[in-house]
Write a protein that holds these residues in place. Sequence first.
Motif, short mmCIF file in Angstrom:
data_model
loop_
_atom_site.label_atom_id
_atom_site.label_comp_id
_atom_site.label_asym_id
_atom_site.label_seq_id
_atom_site.Cartn_x
_atom_site.Cartn_y
_atom_site.Cartn_z
N TYR A 239 11.96 -8.35 -10.54
CA TYR A 239 11.57 -9.71 -10.94
C TYR A 239 10.24 -9.71 -11.68
CZ TYR A 239 9.53 -14.34 -10.53
OH TYR A 239 8.90 -15.52 -10.82
N LEU A 240 9.23 -9.01 -11.12
CA LEU A 240 7.91 -9.06 -11.72
C LEU A 240 7.87 -8.37 -13.08
CD1 LEU A 240 4.98 -9.92 -11.42
CD2 LEU A 240 4.50 -7.72 -10.35
N ASN A 241 8.55 -7.24 -13.20
CA ASN A 241 8.57 -6.55 -14.49
C ASN A 241 9.24 -7.40 -15.56
OD1 ASN A 241 7.38 -4.39 -13.21
ND2 ASN A 241 8.76 -2.88 -14.08
N ARG A 242 10.31 -8.07 -15.17
CA ARG A 242 11.01 -8.93 -16.14
C ARG A 242 10.12 -10.09 -16.57
NH1 ARG A 242 16.36 -10.07 -17.59
NH2 ARG A 242 16.64 -12.20 -18.36
N SER A 243 9.49 -10.75 -15.59
CA SER A 243 8.66 -11.91 -15.93
C SER A 243 7.41 -11.48 -16.70
CB SER A 243 8.26 -12.67 -14.66
OG SER A 243 7.53 -11.85 -13.78
N THR A 244 6.85 -10.32 -16.35
CA THR A 244 5.68 -9.82 -17.08
C THR A 244 6.02 -9.54 -18.52
OG1 THR A 244 4.71 -8.84 -15.08
CG2 THR A 244 3.95 -7.97 -17.20
N LEU A 245 7.16 -8.88 -18.74
CA LEU A 245 7.57 -8.55 -20.11
C LEU A 245 7.87 -9.82 -20.91
CD1 LEU A 245 9.92 -7.83 -22.35
CD2 LEU A 245 8.05 -6.20 -22.01
N GLN A 246 8.51 -10.79 -20.27
CA GLN A 246 8.82 -12.04 -20.96
C GLN A 246 7.53 -12.75 -21.38
OE1 GLN A 246 11.33 -13.97 -18.03
NE2 GLN A 246 13.19 -13.44 -19.16
N ASP A 247 6.53 -12.77 -20.51
CA ASP A 247 5.26 -13.42 -20.84
C ASP A 247 4.58 -12.71 -22.01
OD1 ASP A 247 5.62 -15.24 -18.84
OD2 ASP A 247 4.29 -14.24 -17.41
N VAL A 248 4.55 -11.39 -21.95
CA VAL A 248 3.91 -10.60 -23.00
C VAL A 248 4.62 -10.81 -24.34
CG1 VAL A 248 3.52 -8.25 -23.84
CG2 VAL A 248 2.94 -8.84 -21.49
N ALA A 249 5.95 -10.69 -24.32
CA ALA A 249 6.72 -10.79 -25.55
C ALA A 249 6.69 -12.19 -26.14
CB ALA A 249 8.17 -10.35 -25.30
N GLU A 250 6.74 -13.21 -25.28
CA GLU A 250 6.69 -14.59 -25.77
C GLU A 250 5.34 -14.88 -26.41
OE1 GLU A 250 8.26 -18.43 -26.58
OE2 GLU A 250 9.11 -16.44 -26.17
N THR A 251 4.28 -14.33 -25.83
CA THR A 251 2.95 -14.46 -26.44
C THR A 251 2.95 -13.85 -27.83
OG1 THR A 251 1.78 -14.46 -24.32
CG2 THR A 251 0.52 -13.81 -26.27
N GLY A 252 3.50 -12.64 -27.95
CA GLY A 252 3.57 -11.99 -29.25
C GLY A 252 4.38 -12.79 -30.25
#
Length: 271
Positions: A239-252
């Motif tokens: 869960y955390l890895n998925r949400s972390t990646l989504q936050d990072v990628a959406e920022t980009g």
Amino acid sequence: MTNTETEAYLRTELRQIEQWEHEQKDIFFWEKLGRLPFAILDRITPKFIQDKIGTALDELGGYIQSGGRYLISKEQMYRKFFPNEEGDQGPALERIGQLPLGRMDEIAKHIIETSSKTAAVQGATTGIGGIFTLVIDIPLLLGISLKALQEIAISYGYDPTEQSERIFIVKCLQFSSADVVGKKAILEDLAAFHSGEKSNQVLSQLQGWREVMLTYRDNFGWKKMVQLIPIAGMLFGAYLNRSTLQDVAETGRMMYRKRRILEKLHADKLL
């Protein structure tokens, strides 16, 4: 390729991004709490795990300096846009930059979706072994995050092999995990890119890359706590890895999207 997007459309999309930026400045209570376990658990974390975290910090510095092993194949990304052609760096990036915004968004969203799934699988796998597998988890998630941000950069017509773009990517990485004060400061830093000024002030921040990764590291606080229980670590890790990646990628995506919209408006002399 002629840009057929109207000024009204581009300005509407720009306002949506600015609204997103405003929302990102609000920090929630649980985000502050998420940093506390790291400080507590740091005392009981084995030295070899702390050394691995330090190595990840050094690797990020190497990425800014030279790209290192984290640089992706641009040709593979070009084929997503031009599947029947061989990608040539300059012309391909220029042509991507002239495509409709909707086509860029389509590719970028697909990147976020596939990268998020990869991060979730990786988090579940490394979560099986409890806290000790964090040694594997941190550098892997860093690599997935940097890869996603580089692909998003190309999706909007920017070259992630340039040092200035690598700094921009790391700033996006920092923004996704910063607190409210940090987010405001980073947005001001990125304004130089948005306005087309790759200023010496932004480039001089090359020396501050370690602070970026220290902030990024803090996000693992709750994960480290739950990973003390191996099976729970598997579920929470995914869960955390998925949400972390989504936050990072959406920022980009938002930051590169804003740059492209501003450049389209400027090219049509609408700014």
